[in-house]
Scaffold this motif. Structure first.
Motif, PDB file in Angstrom:
ATOM      1  N   VAL A   1       0.811  -1.225   0.000  1.00 20.21           N
ATOM      2  CA  VAL A   1       0.000   0.000   0.000  1.00 20.21           C
ATOM      3  C   VAL A   1       0.844   1.275   0.000  1.00 20.21           C
ATOM      4  CG1 VAL A   1      -1.857  -1.182   1.216  1.00 20.21           C
ATOM      5  CG2 VAL A   1      -0.190   0.139   2.531  1.00 20.21           C
ATOM      6  N   GLY A   2       2.154   1.145   0.159  1.00 24.65           N
ATOM      7  CA  GLY A   2       3.008   2.326   0.179  1.00 24.65           C
ATOM      8  C   GLY A   2       3.988   2.377  -0.977  1.00 24.65           C
ATOM      9  N   VAL A   3       4.855   1.388  -1.039  1.00 29.35           N
ATOM     10  CA  VAL A   3       5.909   1.356  -2.057  1.00 29.35           C
ATOM     11  C   VAL A   3       5.330   1.160  -3.449  1.00 29.35           C
ATOM     12  CG1 VAL A   3       7.986   0.168  -2.842  1.00 29.35           C
ATOM     13  CG2 VAL A   3       7.589   0.483  -0.395  1.00 29.35           C
ATOM     14  N   LEU A   4       4.349   0.251  -3.575  1.00 20.85           N
ATOM     15  CA  LEU A   4       3.766  -0.036  -4.897  1.00 20.85           C
ATOM     16  C   LEU A   4       3.068   1.187  -5.499  1.00 20.85           C
ATOM     17  CD1 LEU A   4       3.096  -2.021  -7.161  1.00 20.85           C
ATOM     18  CD2 LEU A   4       1.087  -2.744  -5.839  1.00 20.85           C
ATOM     19  N   PRO A   5       2.145   1.860  -4.784  1.00 22.39           N
ATOM     20  CA  PRO A   5       1.536   3.070  -5.372  1.00 22.39           C
ATOM     21  C   PRO A   5       2.541   4.165  -5.667  1.00 22.39           C
ATOM     22  CG  PRO A   5       0.265   2.312  -3.488  1.00 22.39           C
ATOM     23  CD  PRO A   5       1.533   1.519  -3.491  1.00 22.39           C
ATOM     24  N   PHE A   6       3.519   4.333  -4.760  1.00 24.87           N
ATOM     25  CA  PHE A   6       4.535   5.365  -4.977  1.00 24.87           C
ATOM     26  C   PHE A   6       5.357   5.048  -6.225  1.00 24.87           C
ATOM     27  CE2 PHE A   6       8.868   6.978  -4.309  1.00 24.87           C
ATOM     28  CZ  PHE A   6       8.595   8.339  -4.190  1.00 24.87           C
ATOM     29  N   SER A   7       5.715   3.779  -6.413  1.00 21.34           N
ATOM     30  CA  SER A   7       6.510   3.375  -7.584  1.00 21.34           C
ATOM     31  C   SER A   7       5.733   3.577  -8.870  1.00 21.34           C
ATOM     32  CB  SER A   7       6.937   1.915  -7.451  1.00 21.34           C
ATOM     33  OG  SER A   7       7.717   1.716  -6.285  1.00 21.34           O
ATOM     34  N   LEU A   8       4.444   3.230  -8.867  1.00 19.76           N
ATOM     35  CA  LEU A   8       3.616   3.405 -10.063  1.00 19.76           C
ATOM     36  C   LEU A   8       3.434   4.888 -10.394  1.00 19.76           C
ATOM     37  CD1 LEU A   8       0.858   0.704  -9.405  1.00 19.76           C
ATOM     38  CD2 LEU A   8       2.723   0.593 -11.066  1.00 19.76           C
ATOM     39  N   THR A   9       3.233   5.699  -9.352  1.00 23.32           N
ATOM     40  CA  THR A   9       3.111   7.148  -9.566  1.00 23.32           C
ATOM     41  C   THR A   9       4.406   7.724 -10.113  1.00 23.32           C
ATOM     42  OG1 THR A   9       1.526   7.307  -7.735  1.00 23.32           O
ATOM     43  CG2 THR A   9       2.580   9.352  -8.448  1.00 23.32           C
ATOM     44  N   LEU A  10       5.520   7.298  -9.538  1.00 17.38           N
ATOM     45  CA  LEU A  10       6.827   7.774  -9.997  1.00 17.38           C
ATOM     46  C   LEU A  10       7.090   7.356 -11.440  1.00 17.38           C
ATOM     47  CD1 LEU A  10       9.341   9.303  -8.960  1.00 17.38           C
ATOM     48  CD2 LEU A  10      10.312   7.080  -8.330  1.00 17.38           C
ATOM     49  N   THR A  11       6.711   6.131 -11.785  1.00 15.03           N
ATOM     50  CA  THR A  11       6.893   5.641 -13.150  1.00 15.03           C
ATOM     51  C   THR A  11       6.087   6.475 -14.139  1.00 15.03           C
ATOM     52  OG1 THR A  11       7.246   3.379 -12.346  1.00 15.03           O
ATOM     53  CG2 THR A  11       6.663   3.644 -14.665  1.00 15.03           C
TER      54      THR A  11
END
Length: 319
Positions: A206-216
């Motif tokens: 719920v933290g790293v995955l959404p942040f990574s997708l947003t960053l991508t």
């Protein structure tokens, strides 16, 4: 309540932001004004989007969902604080405390995923503008919003179930103004591998995955913007993403400041340190919901035009 005498908790006692009598009125009005500002600001954005048909687009559909999440999120964390200062009753049942912890975690997760869906919307708008209407149709928008909510509410379940099943605490006093997961963890009689394992996996999901997708998404957006030859074109394209970038940065930076800050050298018995932490947490829980309407109002031309259109229409009706 000592650890050797306490194995089963039926209720908790919230200490609030401060025990100092001279600060109670000031804190109450601070929380009240903050909460009313959040309600009025987000309700205004929500009503404006619902009223103006020209704002019935995927971007503003996501924004309306974000406003609803902000209202619910602030209500979960602040309603007990306000009730506590009015009634003087600082107790909260075990089940109510666990429920508050669940909805706090779940709504925060929903906001992460909703902002991720908004970043995908901005990616399509910037990187594939000719097919934007076809890709981001109402069905896709509804699916992304629904998936964000489902993933968010599911994300709060594992850690809530683990905490609920332990129910052995050193004390029933929570030195906070709401039932925060990390504060409750410090009260556990013993550390469990299951709890730490669940929190680690959940933080990735719920933290790293959404942040990574947003960053991508923004890596591709920035690459597309840099390929635009005219400076005015680059500025105009970047401006369409500026509100979302500001909100995402605000959320993640304040979150990191709260949960990833280094351990203080001040002892845990220091009331000064504890109060500063709680005020920082109040600032964090209120900052994003309170500033989201302001950011999207000041940095969004469509919102400004829709507001002027609404005011003009109301003035004509009154005349």
């Amino acid at each position: 309540m000592e650890e050797r005498n306490q194995t089963w908790v039926d209720f908790f006692v919230l200490k609030g932001i401060s025990d100092l009598p001279q600060m109670q009125t000031s804190i109450f009005f601070l929380v009240l004004v903050t909460y009313l500002t959040i309600l009025i600001g987000n309700a205004a954005i929500l009503l404006l989007i619902c009223h103006d048909c020209q704002l019935h687009t995927p971007m503003y559909s996501f924004l309306s969902h974000l406003s609803i999440l902000d209202i619910c999120y602030s209500t979960v964390t602040m309603h007990k604080t306000l009730a506590m200062y009015v009634s003087g009753d600082k107790s909260v049942s075990f089940h109510s405390c666990i429920a508050q912890m669940y909805f706090y975690v779940a709504l925060l997760c929903c906001e992460f995923f909703m902002l991720t869906a908004m970043s995908y919307d901005r990616y399509v708008a910037v990187c594939n503008p000719l097919h934007y209407v076809m890709i981001m149709n109402s069905k896709v928008c509804s699916v992304l919003s629904t998936v964000s909510l489902v993933l968010g509410f599911c994300g709060g379940v594992p850690v809530t179930l683990v905490t609920y099943n332990i129910r052995c605490f050193k004390s029933n006093e929570i030195n906070h103004f709401f039932c925060d997961l990390l504060v409750i963890m410090k009260l556990l009689c013993y550390k469990t591998f299951n709890m730490e394992h669940v929190i680690y996996i959940e933080s990735i999901f719920v933290g790293v995955l959404p942040f990574s997708l947003t960053l991508t998404s923004y890596v591709f957006i920035i690459r597309t913007i840099l390929q635009i030859h005219s400076s005015s074109g680059r500025y105009k394209t970047f401006y369409t993403c500026s509100s979302h970038i500001t909100v995402v940065s605000l959320l993640y930076v304040t979150l990191f400041c709260i949960y990833l800050k280094p351990t203080s050298s001040v002892t845990l018995d220091s009331e000064k340190m504890l109060m500063s932490d709680k005020l920082l947490m109040l600032f964090y829980t209120a900052l994003t919901p309170m500033l989201n309407p302001v950011i999207y109002s000041l940095q969004n031309k469509d919102i400004k035009i829709a507001f002027r259109r609404l005011m003009t229409k109301n003035n004509k009706i009154l005349l």
